[in-house]
Design a protein around this motif. Structure first.
Motif, PDB file in Angstrom:
ATOM      1  N   THR A 228       0.828  -1.202   0.000  1.00 54.79           N
ATOM      2  CA  THR A 228       0.000   0.000   0.000  1.00 54.79           C
ATOM      3  C   THR A 228       0.861   1.251   0.000  1.00 54.79           C
ATOM      4  O   THR A 228       0.629   2.182  -0.783  1.00 54.79           O
ATOM      5  CB  THR A 228      -0.926   0.010   1.236  1.00 54.79           C
ATOM      6  N   ALA A 229       1.867   1.268   0.867  1.00 56.77           N
ATOM      7  CA  ALA A 229       2.761   2.428   0.963  1.00 56.77           C
ATOM      8  C   ALA A 229       3.480   2.659  -0.370  1.00 56.77           C
ATOM      9  O   ALA A 229       3.628   3.803  -0.814  1.00 56.77           O
ATOM     10  CB  ALA A 229       3.773   2.215   2.076  1.00 56.77           C
ATOM     11  N   ARG A 230       3.906   1.586  -1.017  1.00 59.73           N
ATOM     12  CA  ARG A 230       4.616   1.706  -2.301  1.00 59.73           C
ATOM     13  C   ARG A 230       3.695   2.266  -3.378  1.00 59.73           C
ATOM     14  O   ARG A 230       4.076   3.172  -4.141  1.00 59.73           O
ATOM     15  CB  ARG A 230       5.149   0.342  -2.734  1.00 59.73           C
ATOM     16  N   LEU A 231       2.465   1.751  -3.469  1.00 56.96           N
ATOM     17  CA  LEU A 231       1.538   2.204  -4.496  1.00 56.96           C
ATOM     18  C   LEU A 231       1.129   3.659  -4.296  1.00 56.96           C
ATOM     19  O   LEU A 231       0.979   4.410  -5.268  1.00 56.96           O
ATOM     20  CB  LEU A 231       0.297   1.308  -4.512  1.00 56.96           C
TER      21      LEU A 231
ATOM     22  N   SER B   7       2.036   6.789  -6.913  1.00 55.43           N
ATOM     23  CA  SER B   7       0.979   7.617  -7.502  1.00 55.43           C
ATOM     24  C   SER B   7       1.283   9.113  -7.390  1.00 55.43           C
ATOM     25  O   SER B   7       0.707   9.919  -8.116  1.00 55.43           O
ATOM     26  CB  SER B   7      -0.370   7.310  -6.831  1.00 55.43           C
ATOM     27  N   LYS B   8       2.221   9.466  -6.500  1.00 63.71           N
ATOM     28  CA  LYS B   8       2.591  10.865  -6.300  1.00 63.71           C
ATOM     29  C   LYS B   8       3.720  11.226  -7.268  1.00 63.71           C
ATOM     30  O   LYS B   8       4.899  11.141  -6.934  1.00 63.71           O
ATOM     31  CB  LYS B   8       3.004  11.110  -4.850  1.00 63.71           C
ATOM     32  N   ALA B   9       3.323  11.621  -8.459  1.00 61.53           N
ATOM     33  CA  ALA B   9       4.303  11.900  -9.515  1.00 61.53           C
ATOM     34  C   ALA B   9       5.231  13.055  -9.128  1.00 61.53           C
ATOM     35  O   ALA B   9       4.825  13.994  -8.430  1.00 61.53           O
ATOM     36  CB  ALA B   9       3.583  12.222 -10.823  1.00 61.53           C
ATOM     37  N   ALA B  10       6.465  12.975  -9.606  1.00 60.71           N
ATOM     38  CA  ALA B  10       7.435  14.036  -9.356  1.00 60.71           C
ATOM     39  C   ALA B  10       7.094  15.275 -10.170  1.00 60.71           C
ATOM     40  O   ALA B  10       6.420  15.190 -11.198  1.00 60.71           O
ATOM     41  CB  ALA B  10       8.840  13.546  -9.715  1.00 60.71           C
ATOM     42  N   LEU B  11       7.580  16.411  -9.718  1.00 62.19           N
ATOM     43  CA  LEU B  11       7.317  17.669 -10.416  1.00 62.19           C
ATOM     44  C   LEU B  11       7.836  17.612 -11.858  1.00 62.19           C
ATOM     45  O   LEU B  11       7.242  18.209 -12.765  1.00 62.19           O
ATOM     46  CB  LEU B  11       7.972  18.824  -9.657  1.00 62.19           C
TER      47      LEU B  11
ATOM     48  N   TYR C  99      -1.775  11.283  -8.022  1.00 58.61           N
ATOM     49  CA  TYR C  99      -1.981  11.954  -6.736  1.00 58.61           C
ATOM     50  C   TYR C  99      -1.270  13.308  -6.820  1.00 58.61           C
ATOM     51  O   TYR C  99      -0.053  13.379  -6.768  1.00 58.61           O
ATOM     52  CB  TYR C  99      -1.373  11.082  -5.641  1.00 58.61           C
ATOM     53  N   ILE C 100      -2.030  14.376  -6.965  1.00 58.16           N
ATOM     54  CA  ILE C 100      -1.444  15.713  -7.093  1.00 58.16           C
ATOM     55  C   ILE C 100      -1.267  16.331  -5.708  1.00 58.16           C
ATOM     56  O   ILE C 100      -2.231  16.462  -4.941  1.00 58.16           O
ATOM     57  CB  ILE C 100      -2.323  16.626  -7.969  1.00 58.16           C
ATOM     58  N   LEU C 101      -0.051  16.704  -5.401  1.00 56.96           N
ATOM     59  CA  LEU C 101       0.264  17.255  -4.084  1.00 56.96           C
ATOM     60  C   LEU C 101      -0.125  18.725  -3.992  1.00 56.96           C
ATOM     61  O   LEU C 101      -0.216  19.424  -5.005  1.00 56.96           O
ATOM     62  CB  LEU C 101       1.761  17.101  -3.808  1.00 56.96           C
ATOM     63  N   SER C 102      -0.327  19.178  -2.769  1.00 53.12           N
ATOM     64  CA  SER C 102      -0.699  20.584  -2.556  1.00 53.12           C
ATOM     65  C   SER C 102       0.518  21.502  -2.595  1.00 53.12           C
ATOM     66  O   SER C 102       0.380  22.714  -2.748  1.00 53.12           O
ATOM     67  CB  SER C 102      -1.417  20.739  -1.209  1.00 53.12           C
ATOM     68  N   GLU C 103       1.713  20.909  -2.471  1.00 55.32           N
ATOM     69  CA  GLU C 103       2.953  21.673  -2.540  1.00 55.32           C
ATOM     70  C   GLU C 103       4.032  20.831  -3.219  1.00 55.32           C
ATOM     71  O   GLU C 103       4.040  19.606  -3.103  1.00 55.32           O
ATOM     72  CB  GLU C 103       3.446  22.091  -1.152  1.00 55.32           C
ATOM     73  N   TYR C 104       4.941  21.511  -3.920  1.00 56.42           N
ATOM     74  CA  TYR C 104       6.078  20.837  -4.544  1.00 56.42           C
ATOM     75  C   TYR C 104       7.351  21.615  -4.255  1.00 56.42           C
ATOM     76  O   TYR C 104       7.321  22.839  -4.092  1.00 56.42           O
ATOM     77  CB  TYR C 104       5.883  20.725  -6.057  1.00 56.42           C
ATOM     78  N   GLU C 105       8.460  20.896  -4.208  1.00 59.96           N
ATOM     79  CA  GLU C 105       9.750  21.537  -3.982  1.00 59.96           C
ATOM     80  C   GLU C 105      10.467  21.748  -5.306  1.00 59.96           C
ATOM     81  O   GLU C 105      10.494  20.854  -6.167  1.00 59.96           O
ATOM     82  CB  GLU C 105      10.623  20.672  -3.072  1.00 59.96           C
ATOM     83  N   ALA C 106      11.025  22.917  -5.486  1.00 60.92           N
ATOM     84  CA  ALA C 106      11.801  23.235  -6.686  1.00 60.92           C
ATOM     85  C   ALA C 106      12.947  24.151  -6.285  1.00 60.92           C
ATOM     86  O   ALA C 106      12.726  25.174  -5.618  1.00 60.92           O
ATOM     87  CB  ALA C 106      10.925  23.913  -7.736  1.00 60.92           C
ATOM     88  N   ASP C 107      14.154  23.770  -6.644  1.00 63.06           N
ATOM     89  CA  ASP C 107      15.343  24.577  -6.342  1.00 63.06           C
ATOM     90  C   ASP C 107      15.465  24.891  -4.854  1.00 63.06           C
ATOM     91  O   ASP C 107      15.833  26.005  -4.462  1.00 63.06           O
ATOM     92  CB  ASP C 107      15.334  25.874  -7.146  1.00 63.06           C
TER      93      ASP C 107
END
Length: 220
Positions: free
Chosen positions: A27-30, A34-38, A63-71
């Protein structure tokens, strides 16, 4: 020769045992997958937000996250121009993480999405957004909501399209004026495809994290 076969058999047993995955680990792996990288999106950084416009990956569960990290910085997700156009996307089940407040009305336009999860942080979901979802034969679009049915009724609204005249008079900036008129015309044309029909959808309320994770497993 006999010794070699015994060692090979022992290695196969060891390898097999080492690869055993528990249901919890699966479950944790799936969920993580599903949380694709930016990097799987077309995007641009605008002030303190990251504006996603298109998903380019191969996930069927997105699974679209509410925040993403960039730089090295965190940016709040902006979905005001995001779409899941079929052909460039294989998404069947899309999930919006808690913290996301709104999506573009045309997010599901021309997509093959069959299920959507909305968090209770959504401020509004318009009927016109769901109208773009088309169920497969002898099935219904599945709508999952984190909040209660009463809370859903408070955010689910009928969309009122701006007329071309209203759009033209909505702004003094020529670029924004043109954009508003274009959107009005596009919405009118899209409206010819049909109205929102509640019989095409099945709604599920108070869907918590555990239930969501089980849903992710079932769609993978």
């Amino acid at each position: 020769m006999k010794k070699t076969i015994v060692l090979l058999f022992a290695c196969l047993i060891f390898t097999g045992c080492g690869s055993t995955e528990t249901e919890e680990e699966k479950t944790a792996r799936l969920v993580t997958e599903s949380k694709a990288a930016l990097s799987d999106y077309d995007y641009e950084i605008v002030d303190d937000s990251v504006k996603l416009t298109k998903y380019n990956g191969k996930n069927e569960v997105l699974y679209i996250l509410s925040e993403y990290e960039a730089d090295g910085s965190e940016y709040k997700t902006d979905l005001s121009d995001f779409s899941c156009i079929v052909g460039s996307s294989k998404v069947k089940f899309i999930i919006f993480e808690n913290g996301i407040e709104e999506i573009a009305n045309t997010t599901f336009n021309s997509s093959g999405i069959q299920a959507v999860y909305f968090p209770n942080t959504m401020k509004c979901v318009y009927d016109v957004s769901l109208r773009y979802l088309h169920p497969e034969e002898e099935s219904k679009i599945q709508i999952y909501y984190e909040g209660t049915g009463e809370e859903w009724n408070q955010i689910f609204s009928t969309y009122e399209r701006q007329s071309v005249k209203e759009a033209w008079n909505s702004n003094d900036d020529w670029e924004k004026k043109g954009s508003a008129v274009g959107a009005s015309v596009a919405e009118k044309l899209n409206g010819m495809m049909g109205e929102y029909d509640s019989s095409n959808y099945e709604f599920h309320y108070s869907v918590d994290e555990r239930q969501l994770n089980e849903l992710i497993k079932s769609y993978k």
